[in-house]
Every structure is written in structure tokens, then in C-alpha cells.
Design a protein around this motif. Structure first.
Motif, PDB file in Angstrom:
ATOM      1  N   GLY A 185       0.809  -1.210   0.000  1.00  0.00           N
ATOM      2  CA  GLY A 185       0.000   0.000   0.000  1.00  0.00           C
ATOM      3  C   GLY A 185       0.845   1.264   0.000  1.00  0.00           C
ATOM      4  N   TRP A 186       1.919   1.270   0.812  1.00  0.00           N
ATOM      5  CA  TRP A 186       2.836   2.416   0.834  1.00  0.00           C
ATOM      6  C   TRP A 186       3.445   2.620  -0.554  1.00  0.00           C
ATOM      7  CZ3 TRP A 186       7.995   3.127  -0.238  1.00  0.00           C
ATOM      8  CH2 TRP A 186       8.553   4.341   0.181  1.00  0.00           C
ATOM      9  N   ALA A 187       3.864   1.515  -1.189  1.00  0.00           N
ATOM     10  CA  ALA A 187       4.474   1.615  -2.521  1.00  0.00           C
ATOM     11  C   ALA A 187       3.479   2.160  -3.540  1.00  0.00           C
ATOM     12  CB  ALA A 187       4.980   0.243  -2.955  1.00  0.00           C
ATOM     13  N   THR A 188       2.259   1.671  -3.522  1.00  0.00           N
ATOM     14  CA  THR A 188       1.268   2.068  -4.523  1.00  0.00           C
ATOM     15  C   THR A 188       0.975   3.562  -4.462  1.00  0.00           C
ATOM     16  OG1 THR A 188       0.261  -0.141  -4.578  1.00  0.00           O
ATOM     17  CG2 THR A 188      -1.093   1.713  -5.315  1.00  0.00           C
ATOM     18  N   VAL A 189       0.754   4.087  -3.268  1.00  0.00           N
ATOM     19  CA  VAL A 189       0.397   5.507  -3.188  1.00  0.00           C
ATOM     20  C   VAL A 189       1.596   6.409  -3.505  1.00  0.00           C
ATOM     21  CG1 VAL A 189      -1.502   5.138  -1.592  1.00  0.00           C
ATOM     22  CG2 VAL A 189       0.789   5.623  -0.676  1.00  0.00           C
ATOM     23  N   HIS A 190       2.809   5.849  -3.495  1.00  0.00           N
ATOM     24  CA  HIS A 190       3.998   6.616  -3.891  1.00  0.00           C
ATOM     25  C   HIS A 190       4.408   6.341  -5.342  1.00  0.00           C
ATOM     26  CE1 HIS A 190       4.489   7.169   0.513  1.00  0.00           C
ATOM     27  NE2 HIS A 190       5.038   8.301   0.146  1.00  0.00           N
ATOM     28  N   GLY A 191       3.584   5.581  -6.065  1.00  0.00           N
ATOM     29  CA  GLY A 191       3.880   5.320  -7.469  1.00  0.00           C
ATOM     30  C   GLY A 191       5.013   4.355  -7.700  1.00  0.00           C
ATOM     31  N   LEU A 192       5.292   3.494  -6.724  1.00  0.00           N
ATOM     32  CA  LEU A 192       6.381   2.522  -6.839  1.00  0.00           C
ATOM     33  C   LEU A 192       5.829   1.135  -7.143  1.00  0.00           C
ATOM     34  CD1 LEU A 192       8.552   3.599  -3.774  1.00  0.00           C
ATOM     35  CD2 LEU A 192       9.071   3.995  -6.188  1.00  0.00           C
ATOM     36  N   PRO A 193       6.559   0.311  -7.894  1.00  0.00           N
ATOM     37  CA  PRO A 193       6.095  -1.044  -8.184  1.00  0.00           C
ATOM     38  C   PRO A 193       6.015  -1.882  -6.920  1.00  0.00           C
ATOM     39  CG  PRO A 193       8.355  -0.746  -8.933  1.00  0.00           C
ATOM     40  CD  PRO A 193       7.854   0.605  -8.546  1.00  0.00           C
ATOM     41  N   GLY A 194       5.011  -2.752  -6.880  1.00  0.00           N
ATOM     42  CA  GLY A 194       4.818  -3.608  -5.717  1.00  0.00           C
ATOM     43  C   GLY A 194       5.050  -5.073  -6.001  1.00  0.00           C
ATOM     44  N   ASN A 195       5.231  -5.429  -7.265  1.00  0.00           N
ATOM     45  CA  ASN A 195       5.555  -6.826  -7.580  1.00  0.00           C
ATOM     46  C   ASN A 195       7.054  -6.971  -7.753  1.00  0.00           C
ATOM     47  OD1 ASN A 195       5.809  -5.411 -10.000  1.00  0.00           O
ATOM     48  ND2 ASN A 195       5.103  -7.126 -11.253  1.00  0.00           N
ATOM     49  N   VAL A 196       7.527  -8.201  -7.671  1.00  0.00           N
ATOM     50  CA  VAL A 196       8.920  -8.533  -8.009  1.00  0.00           C
ATOM     51  C   VAL A 196       8.830  -9.439  -9.226  1.00  0.00           C
ATOM     52  CG1 VAL A 196      11.081  -9.561  -7.224  1.00  0.00           C
ATOM     53  CG2 VAL A 196       9.631  -8.328  -5.598  1.00  0.00           C
ATOM     54  N   ALA A 197       9.133  -8.899 -10.392  1.00  0.00           N
ATOM     55  CA  ALA A 197       8.823  -9.583 -11.651  1.00  0.00           C
ATOM     56  C   ALA A 197       9.517 -10.935 -11.779  1.00  0.00           C
ATOM     57  CB  ALA A 197       9.197  -8.677 -12.829  1.00  0.00           C
ATOM     58  N   SER A 198      10.725 -11.060 -11.254  1.00  0.00           N
ATOM     59  CA  SER A 198      11.427 -12.343 -11.340  1.00  0.00           C
ATOM     60  C   SER A 198      10.754 -13.407 -10.491  1.00  0.00           C
ATOM     61  CB  SER A 198      12.889 -12.178 -10.906  1.00  0.00           C
ATOM     62  OG  SER A 198      12.978 -11.760  -9.547  1.00  0.00           O
ATOM     63  N   CYS A 199       9.912 -12.987  -9.551  1.00  0.00           N
ATOM     64  CA  CYS A 199       9.202 -13.924  -8.681  1.00  0.00           C
ATOM     65  C   CYS A 199       7.844 -14.322  -9.236  1.00  0.00           C
ATOM     66  CB  CYS A 199       9.037 -13.319  -7.291  1.00  0.00           C
ATOM     67  SG  CYS A 199      10.581 -13.069  -6.388  1.00  0.00           S
ATOM     68  N   THR A 200       7.147 -13.374  -9.859  1.00  0.00           N
ATOM     69  CA  THR A 200       5.806 -13.675 -10.377  1.00  0.00           C
ATOM     70  C   THR A 200       5.810 -14.073 -11.847  1.00  0.00           C
ATOM     71  OG1 THR A 200       5.359 -11.386 -11.032  1.00  0.00           O
ATOM     72  CG2 THR A 200       4.810 -12.007  -8.762  1.00  0.00           C
ATOM     73  N   GLY A 201       6.883 -13.727 -12.567  1.00  0.00           N
ATOM     74  CA  GLY A 201       6.929 -14.005 -13.999  1.00  0.00           C
ATOM     75  C   GLY A 201       6.334 -12.905 -14.843  1.00  0.00           C
ATOM     76  N   ALA A 202       6.028 -11.762 -14.251  1.00  0.00           N
ATOM     77  CA  ALA A 202       5.469 -10.639 -15.013  1.00  0.00           C
ATOM     78  C   ALA A 202       6.511 -10.050 -15.952  1.00  0.00           C
ATOM     79  CB  ALA A 202       4.966  -9.557 -14.053  1.00  0.00           C
ATOM     80  N   ALA A 203       6.026  -9.328 -16.958  1.00  0.00           N
ATOM     81  CA  ALA A 203       6.925  -8.734 -17.953  1.00  0.00           C
ATOM     82  C   ALA A 203       7.816  -7.663 -17.341  1.00  0.00           C
ATOM     83  CB  ALA A 203       6.110  -8.141 -19.097  1.00  0.00           C
ATOM     84  N   GLY A 204       7.463  -7.159 -16.188  1.00  0.00           N
ATOM     85  CA  GLY A 204       8.275  -6.144 -15.542  1.00  0.00           C
ATOM     86  C   GLY A 204       7.606  -5.640 -14.296  1.00  0.00           C
ATOM     87  N   PRO A 205       8.226  -4.689 -13.599  1.00  0.00           N
ATOM     88  CA  PRO A 205       7.635  -4.131 -12.377  1.00  0.00           C
ATOM     89  C   PRO A 205       6.367  -3.355 -12.690  1.00  0.00           C
ATOM     90  CG  PRO A 205       9.625  -2.930 -12.988  1.00  0.00           C
ATOM     91  CD  PRO A 205       9.550  -4.106 -13.898  1.00  0.00           C
ATOM     92  N   ARG A 206       5.390  -3.476 -11.816  1.00  0.00           N
ATOM     93  CA  ARG A 206       4.115  -2.791 -11.996  1.00  0.00           C
ATOM     94  C   ARG A 206       3.654  -2.196 -10.664  1.00  0.00           C
ATOM     95  NH1 ARG A 206       5.611  -3.768 -16.394  1.00  0.00           N
ATOM     96  NH2 ARG A 206       4.451  -4.641 -18.175  1.00  0.00           N
ATOM     97  N   VAL A 207       3.063  -0.994 -10.748  1.00  0.00           N
ATOM     98  CA  VAL A 207       2.373  -0.427  -9.601  1.00  0.00           C
ATOM     99  C   VAL A 207       1.076  -1.204  -9.427  1.00  0.00           C
ATOM    100  CG1 VAL A 207       1.322   1.643  -8.616  1.00  0.00           C
ATOM    101  CG2 VAL A 207       3.406   1.835 -10.002  1.00  0.00           C
ATOM    102  N   LEU A 208       0.813  -1.669  -8.221  1.00  0.00           N
ATOM    103  CA  LEU A 208      -0.292  -2.594  -7.999  1.00  0.00           C
ATOM    104  C   LEU A 208      -1.521  -1.897  -7.430  1.00  0.00           C
ATOM    105  CD1 LEU A 208       1.641  -5.597  -6.381  1.00  0.00           C
ATOM    106  CD2 LEU A 208       1.136  -5.201  -8.816  1.00  0.00           C
TER     107      LEU A 208
END
Length: 389
Positions: free
Chosen positions: A342-365
Motif C-alpha cells: 500500500g505504501w508503494a502504490t500511493v507513492h507510485g512505486l512497483p509492488g511486484n517482483v517480476a522475477s518472482c511472479t513471472g510478469a513482464a516487468g515491475p508494476r504499480v499494484l
């Protein structure tokens, strides 16, 4: 900034709450964290029963989904309001809600559904609310899980700096692990059931219990080898990471199918002992294969002495501690993790770790319901996260 993190996990037993004060030191590029409140609020028995009755493979209509979305949202709102009254207020609430379906086909996550309408939380608290935190990762090609690596990689930083392969293990309904190696990207995945199957058979049995308190049933029973072999035969255990799962697979039907294939009818203690051994074996296999040297455990499973003893026996040479040793209470680590998201999201920072979830890259959640103007965005994540003890 004070953030309230809330989650109900795959045990569906209630809501874990953590209020964390975050202090961003711009000069030192460090994020300080102080846990000021933590609690667990059980679901009302009728609501918990309705949730369990609606889970796959049960057919439900949109009427049931709407009703549960409302009732779960109201339960989360009440828990949030109580936490705020106890702590004197928060700036942000990050709600995970209650997962009711995680859609996976062919090893790929296609969608996920968490219920708990955030409007009820916003109305009850007047705080900015972050919700629906998994969807953005899935839309980017990720599994949407695990999301706790955002916290894990920061908790394990000191161990990897010392040259060790370290892992954070969460023993909730589903067991998930984050593995961190020196000078390498972290990896994470859902291993399989931790408490989910034990909870399912205990809840289904006469007596009114919903889990194996203190591992008492498992301690009275003996694992049945033929049944354990049938349970371990699931293709999920051999799928490569990243991967995610839930009660769509590991449910009472999964147990009944294995019992039929094994041709056995064990007593309840023997069945629980076998399912506990399944968790211990599948987790220890994953940890051993990853070459882990330091294992930091959290979640409800750490209160099961039978499970923890077996992990120690199956992982000789691995130093096992709980997250309490790192300043994060093992019963509430996921709630703390969602406060951090939640802290990351309201500051516009990515909250996923792409190497852990397999996402194409970091994303604000997540989606944000603003009750006040958002804080200014931060250009990048602070170098360190330090929990006050």
C-alpha cells in the motif's frame, strides 16, 4: 506515513491486520518501519461457512458473489475501523480482500478474484484505500502471486550480503517461498498445500473444529505411505517456477481422489498426519532443491510443532528461524507485506517482483480510492528497509 495492511488468506478463517508507520529517510535512502498494531479478527461463523460453501468446485451465481463481496467488505471495514480506533488513525489502508478463485490453466494464471468491496472500508475509515492488488501483475503476464517477495527480499538482504542462500517460507493455507541468492534475481513460487488440506478434512469431520490446533491430531496419527504417494503424484509439484495455486486444486476433492487411488480409509489422526507429512515433504523438497542455507518461516504453520519438527528433520544443515527474529511477527507477516504494498502504490512505486511472479516487468499494484490528495511520487525504491524492534 501510517498504513494499515489487511488480508484474509487461503485458510478463510478471518482477517489479519497490521498497522505500520513508514518513515522515508531521503538523505540515507532508507525506509524505516515500526509495527504499531497487529491483530486477527475471526470471520463470523456464518460468513466463514458461506465463503467455504461458495469455493470451487461449488457452482455459485452472481447473487452469491455480490452478497459475499458486500459482507466481506463490511467485515474488513469493521476490522479496519477497530484498528484505527486502537491506534489513533491511519493515512492509507491496503486491503487484499478474500481470494475466492485463482484461475490457472496450463501453468499460466489467467485471472484472479478477491472479494471484499473496498467502498465499505473507505466509508468506514475515511482513509485512502488500495485494493485489487493482484490483477496488474497478471495482466503483465505474471502469476499474481506470491506478492510477499516485496517484503521478503528486503528482510533477507542481510543474509545474502553475508553470502548465504536465504529463503522466506510462508506456511498459510498454501505454502509459498521466496529464494534470494547473492548477486542474483530472487525467485518465488507457491509450493503447494501447507494447512489447506488439513483444514479441509478437519472442518469436514464431526466435532466442529476447523484446524489441527497445535498439531494434536497429527501427533496422534501415523502417515500412510500409499496415501502420501498418491498425494505427491500431483503434476503441480513438478511444474517449474514461477507457478501459483490455491484451493481450486488443493481442496477436499483432491484428498478424496487420492484416497480412492490409494484404496485406503485411514482414521482422522492418520489422515491428518499424512497431510501434514505431505506439506513437510513438498516444502523440504523445494527448499533443498533450491540450495537454501537459511530459512525464515512465517504463517500459521509455524504454530504446528509436528510440521516444524518434520521440516527440521528433513532439512538437516538448514538454519530455520521465524520472521520474528527479523522484527516481523510470524502470524502477521503477510499483513505487514500488504501495508508495504500500500505504501508503494500511493507513492507510485512497483509492488511486484517480476522475477518472482513471472510478469513482464515491475508494476504499480492495485486500484486507489482517494480520500485525500496522494503523496508525491518517489523516483525509486529506498535502498534498505529497517524494522524497529
Amino acid at each position: 506515513m501510517r498504513v494499515l495492511g489487511m488480508i484474509s488468506g487461503t485458510s478463510h478463517d478471518g482477517i489479519d491486520v497490521a498497522v505500520v508507520d513508514f518513515d522515508h529517510d531521503l538523505a540515507g535512502d532508507a525506509l524505516g518501519a515500526r509495527i504499531v498494531h497487529r491483530s486477527s479478527v475471526p470471520y463470523a461463523s456464518g460468513l466463514r461457512h458461506r465463503i467455504i460453501e461458495a469455493l470451487p468446485p461449488a457452482p455459485v451465481g452472481f447473487d452469491v458473489v455480490c452478497e459475499l463481496d458486500t459482507e466481506i467488505g463490511q467485515a474488513f471495514a469493521a476490522a479496519a475501523k477497530q484498528a484505527i480506533e486502537d491506534t489513533g488513525g491511519v493515512d492509507v489502508v491496503c486491503t487484499h480482500g478474500q481470494t475466492v478463485f485463482h484461475w490457472v490453466e496450463g501453468g499460466r494464471a489467467l485471472g484472479t478474484l478477491q472479494l471484499g468491496q473496498p467502498a465499505w472500508i473507505a466509508e468506514a475509515t475515511g482513509a485512502t484505500v488500495v485494493s485489487d492488488v493482484r490483477a496488474a501483475d497478471i495482466a503483465a503476464g505474471g502469476q499474481g502471486a506470491p506478492l510477499v517477495p516485496l517484503l521478503d527480499v528486503r528482510l533477507l538482504a542481510s543474509a545474502t550480503q553475508d553470502g548465504a542462500v536465504a529463503a522466506a517460507l510462508n506456511l498459510g493455507g498454501i505454502a509459498n517461498v521466496t529464494v534470494c541468492r547473492p548477486e542474483a534475481d530472487p525467485v518465488a513460487w507457491d509450493i503447494g498445500p501447507a494447512n489447506a488440506l488439513v483444514d479441509a478434512v478437519v472442518t469436514d469431520a464431526p466435532g466442529g473444529a476447523t484446524f489441527d490446533r497445535d498439531g494434536e491430531l497429527a501427533a496422534r496419527g501415523t502417515a500412510v505411505p500409499m496415501l502420501l504417494e498418491a498425494l505427491l503424484d500431483s503434476p503441480y509439484f513438478t511444474q517449474p517456477a514461477p507457478k501459483s495455486t490455491g484451493k481450486e486444486l488443493f481442496n477436499l476433492g483432491f484428498v478424496r481422489s487420492a484416497l480412492a487411488r490409494a484404496g485406503v480409509e485411514p482414521s482422522l489422526p492418520d489422515l491428518v498426519a499424512t497431510l501434514t507429512e505431505l506439506s513437510a515433504v513438498s516444502v523440504s523438497d523445494a527448499v533443498r532443491d533450491a540450495g537454501v542455507e537459511v530459512l525464515v518461516a512465517s504463517g500459521g504453520g509455524v504454530r504446528n510443532p509436528v510440521l516444524m519438527r518434520r521440516l527440521g528433520e528433513l532439512l538437516p544443515g538448514v538454519r530455520i528461524v521465524t520472521s520474528d527474529a527479523l522484527g516481523v511477527p510470524s502470524d502477521h507477516k503477510e499483513a505487514v507485506a500488504f501495508a508495504l504494498i500500500g505504501w508503494a502504490t500511493v507513492h507510485g512505486l512497483p509492488g511486484n517482483v517480476a522475477s518472482c511472479t513471472g510478469a513482464a516487468g515491475p508494476r504499480v499494484l492495485g486500484r486507489i480510492s482517494h480520500a485525500s490528495p496522494p503523496p508525491p511520487p518517489i523516483a525509486s525504491w529506498p535502498e534498505t528497509l529497517v524494522f524497529e524492534r
